[in-house]
Design a protein around this motif. Structure first.
Motif: not given
Ligand code: C5P
Length: 249
Positions: A70-90
């Motif tokens: 469980f990667l607990d980095l609690k993303f909270h940013d503009i939608p594009n940045t969170v989307a890109q970070a989510s891809i990296a997490a995947s």
């Protein structure tokens, strides 16, 4: 008295719902914790402390060793940045990661859309995404301080409803709020509950705490345990005693 076979099976079953917070500052220490708990099918939670110290290599190592991470980095940013970070997490192969519900619906939907798309295009397994509602270290005063005047329960429910309608698989909340979340949103909406403490233990900086047994009785799906195990002299026996207390009839 040694545990009976059915008690041992109950403890093993419960272990698969426990998320051990690897809040340590080096890859070696994280490996040591996993070694001490070897044989239990727990989930390992890698958060800000370990990720900032050891980077994504430690995530890949734990995933490579067959652990659910469980990667607990609690993303909270503009939608594009969170989307890109989510891809990296995947792409790291994590089993679950999280975002802050306070980021709002557009941000949450962007995270879900990004991992769905990543799965469709690259065939990666979609990680579960959960949204942090109100931190378990926050009480009413903490919310007031930042301009939120609803009480923690109402705020958790509001954010959980937003999370559900934005495609999240569940939320991080305290075990106190689980019955409300389950009854308002549905039994299959996942609840991840930090702030788990043995009876009469120190709360540390947590406010909304609960024992393993009570959290399970409330319907919590996954229980996060950090310091009660990490700071124990004998981590394995601290873990086993929480497990046995939780699995006891
Ligand atoms: O040491 P302790 O058992 O209090 O650890 C709780 C863990 O859960 C920490 O890693 C903390 O970052 C995390 N967490 C939390 N409250 C949330 C979300 C995550 O305490 N709402």
């Amino acid at each position: 008295m040694p545990p009976t076979t059915s008690q041992a099976a109950a403890a093993d079953d419960l272990a698969s719902k426990i998320m051990i917070a690897l809040d340590v500052s080096s890859a070696d220490e994280a490996r040591r914790v996993a070694g001490e708990l070897a044989g239990y099918n727990v989930i390992y939670k890698i958060g800000l402390q370990l990720f900032s110290s050891a980077g994504h290599a430690i995530v890949e190592e734990f995933v490579g060793n067959g652990h659910r991470v469980f990667l607990d980095l609690k993303f909270h940013d503009i939608p594009n940045t969170v989307a890109q970070a989510s891809i990296a997490a995947s792409r790291l192969g994590v089993w679950m990661f999280n975002v802050h519900a306070l980021g709002g619906g557009a941000m949450l939907r962007a995270a879900r859309y990004a991992v769905d798309n990543e799965q469709a295009v690259n065939g990666t397994k979609r990680p579960l995404i959960v949204a942090v509602t109100v931190l378990t270290s926050s009480a009413e005063d903490t919310l007031n301080e930042i301009g939120i005047t609803s009480d923690p329960k109402a705020q958790v429910l509001r954010l959980a409803i937003l999370a559900k309608s934005s495609g999240m698989d569940g939320v991080v909340a305290s075990a106190h709020e689980v019955p409300l979340i389950k009854s308002e949103i549905g039994a299959d909406f996942l609840t991840i509950t930090p702030g788990i403490r043995p009876k009469a233990a120190t709360k540390d900086d947590q406010e909304r705490v609960m024992t393993v047994k009570d959290a399970l009785a409330n319907g919590s799906d996954f229980l996060v345990i950090g310091r009660p195990v990490l700071e124990a002299e004998d981590r394995r026996s601290a873990f086993e005693s929480m497990l046995n207390a939780g699995a006891a009839e």
